[in-house]
Design a protein around this motif. Structure first.
Motif, short mmCIF file in Angstrom:
data_model
loop_
_atom_site.label_atom_id
_atom_site.label_comp_id
_atom_site.label_asym_id
_atom_site.label_seq_id
_atom_site.Cartn_x
_atom_site.Cartn_y
_atom_site.Cartn_z
N ALA A 137 0.96 -1.23 0.41
CA ALA A 137 0.26 -0.17 0.33
C ALA A 137 1.20 1.00 -0.37
N SER A 138 0.49 2.09 0.54
CA SER A 138 1.40 3.67 1.56
C SER A 138 1.28 4.03 2.00
N VAL A 139 1.86 4.87 3.16
CA VAL A 139 1.46 5.94 3.95
C VAL A 139 0.24 7.32 3.55
N GLY A 140 0.53 6.53 1.63
CA GLY A 140 -0.63 7.83 1.37
C GLY A 140 -2.66 6.58 1.76
N ALA A 141 -1.96 5.82 2.27
CA ALA A 141 -3.68 5.28 2.61
C ALA A 141 -3.85 6.02 4.03
N HIS A 142 -2.90 6.45 4.99
CA HIS A 142 -2.33 6.78 6.44
C HIS A 142 -3.02 8.34 6.12
N GLU A 143 -2.18 9.38 5.66
CA GLU A 143 -2.71 10.55 4.95
C GLU A 143 -3.01 11.20 3.94
N VAL A 144 -3.64 12.54 4.03
CA VAL A 144 -3.90 13.13 2.76
C VAL A 144 -3.05 13.64 2.43
N VAL A 145 -2.44 14.71 1.36
CA VAL A 145 -1.50 15.98 1.33
C VAL A 145 -2.13 16.47 0.33
N PRO A 146 -1.80 17.65 -0.19
CA PRO A 146 -2.74 18.65 -1.47
C PRO A 146 -1.64 17.60 -2.48
N THR A 147 -2.57 17.34 -3.49
CA THR A 147 -2.49 16.43 -4.59
C THR A 147 -2.55 15.26 -4.87
N SER A 148 -2.37 14.45 -3.23
CA SER A 148 -2.60 12.92 -3.38
C SER A 148 -4.55 12.43 -2.92
N ALA A 149 -4.90 13.10 -3.35
CA ALA A 149 -6.23 12.82 -2.89
C ALA A 149 -6.84 11.70 -3.46
N VAL A 150 -6.30 11.30 -5.25
CA VAL A 150 -7.50 9.82 -5.52
C VAL A 150 -5.95 9.27 -5.16
N SER A 152 -3.77 8.98 -2.61
CA SER A 152 -4.84 7.84 -1.35
C SER A 152 -5.81 7.81 -1.09
N GLY A 153 -7.01 7.89 -1.60
CA GLY A 153 -7.73 7.32 -2.32
C GLY A 153 -7.98 5.64 -2.67
N THR A 154 -7.01 5.73 -3.73
CA THR A 154 -7.04 4.19 -4.07
C THR A 154 -6.04 3.44 -2.98
N LYS A 155 -4.90 4.03 -2.40
CA LYS A 155 -4.27 3.59 -1.20
C LYS A 155 -5.01 3.46 -0.41
N TYR A 156 -5.87 3.66 0.05
CA TYR A 156 -6.69 3.23 1.36
C TYR A 156 -7.62 2.40 0.65
N ALA A 157 -7.93 2.62 -0.47
CA ALA A 157 -8.65 0.98 -0.46
C ALA A 157 -8.13 -0.04 -0.95
N ALA A 158 -7.24 0.24 -0.92
CA ALA A 158 -5.55 -1.07 -1.23
C ALA A 158 -5.91 -1.33 0.74
N ALA A 160 -7.77 -1.11 3.21
CA ALA A 160 -9.59 -1.54 3.21
C ALA A 160 -9.66 -3.07 2.67
N ILE A 161 -9.82 -3.08 1.05
CA ILE A 161 -9.44 -4.37 0.73
C ILE A 161 -9.03 -5.40 1.25
N THR A 162 -7.97 -5.24 1.17
CA THR A 162 -6.13 -6.23 2.75
C THR A 162 -7.13 -6.20 3.03
N GLU A 163 -7.60 -5.71 4.37
CA GLU A 163 -8.03 -5.98 5.80
C GLU A 163 -9.31 -6.02 5.60
N GLY A 164 -10.11 -5.72 4.38
CA GLY A 164 -11.57 -7.27 4.30
C GLY A 164 -10.87 -8.40 4.27
N LEU A 165 -9.92 -8.39 3.35
CA LEU A 165 -9.93 -9.97 3.04
C LEU A 165 -9.15 -10.45 3.98
N ARG A 166 -8.87 -10.33 4.81
CA ARG A 166 -7.87 -11.34 6.27
C ARG A 166 -9.07 -11.18 7.05
N GLN A 167 -10.09 -10.30 7.55
CA GLN A 167 -11.44 -10.41 7.79
C GLN A 167 -11.95 -12.19 7.87
N GLU A 168 -12.09 -12.03 6.45
CA GLU A 168 -13.00 -13.00 5.48
C GLU A 168 -12.53 -14.26 5.03
#
Length: 240
Positions: A137-150, A152-158, A160-168
């Motif tokens: 993933a990236s530290v972008g999954a845990h923080e957003v700075v100007p220019t990183s919105a999209v 960071s959004g994809t890395k937060y998705a990565a 979240a998906i991986t955490e959901g996978l772990r639980q399932e």
């Protein structure tokens, strides 16, 4: 040499973190199947690394390509033990730049590419009663700075998906998310917005080597089967 050789698949292995992961794990005695679009670089990596690394052409945005990648690995060794979902792009930009094609590229590679890998490997892991997903993933999954919105959004998705996978997942399947901070790589080369490119050059002044992330992957996959390292964040000491 490791005491237990594993068949490890690495996506985005032609440069940067992916190449470092593939090289380290092959050097440790694992059988590594390295995938990327730039097969010339994969073959050069295989020449430097040795017989444990097998190059395969791969486009993670194409589910057929990802399925063929996993099938190729299974044919070679009869197993698929670890999938490192590493492929990613990072063309940072402000939202008011309206770089829709670049945003869609990040979604296609960083999110859909991850899902394609999960969909292709999970049936093998389930059938053999073991397996290990590693998401870069990236530290972008845990923080957003100007220019990183999209991005960071994809890395937060990565994340979240991986955490959901772990639980399932069945407990026999391990799941790890590794979030790198600033690492020397080609990712910043794709930034077309001048302001974002300049900001990234300053931001990357204290980048660490890709092998630091490869070492974290190696640590996670070489734990005993009863140990699941769920999450690792690796930053340069000067990054806050």
């Amino acid at each position: 040499m490791t005491t237990k050789q594993k068949t490890v698949l690495v996506t985005g292995a032609s440069s940067g973190i992916g190449a470092a992961i593939a090289a380290r794990l092959a050097g440790a005695g694992h059988h590594v199947v390295a995938g990327a679009r730039r097969t010339d670089r994969l073959h050069a990596l295989a020449e430097r690394t040795g017989d444990n690394l097998h190059p395969v052409q791969l486009d993670v945005t194409d589910p057929v390509s990802v399925t063929a990648f996993v099938e190729a690995a299974h044919r070679r060794t009869g197993r698929v033990d670890v999938l490192v979902n590493n492929a990613g792009v990072m063309p940072l930009s402000r939202l008011d730049s309206l770089l829709l094609d670049e945003w869609n590229s990040m979604i296609d590679v960083n999110v859909r590419g991850l899902l394609h890998g999960i969909a292709s490997a999970l049936p093998y892991f389930t059938a053999q009663g073991s397996g290990h997903f590693v998401t870069i993933a990236s530290v972008g999954a845990h923080e957003v700075v100007p220019t990183s919105a999209v991005y960071s959004g994809t890395k937060y998705a990565a994340w979240a998906i991986t955490e959901g996978l772990r639980q399932e997942c069945d407990p026999s399947i391990r799941v790890t998310t590794i979030s790198p901070g600033v690492v020397t790589s080609e990712l910043a080369d794709s930034i077309t917005e001048p302001g974002a490119a300049q900001a990234m050059r300053t931001y990357r002044a204290h980048a660490i080597a890709p092998d630091a992330i490869a070492a974290a992957v190696s640590f996670a996959i070489e734990q005993p089967d009863a140990v699941d390292v769920n999450e690792i964040v690796v930053r340069p000491t000067r990054q806050r």
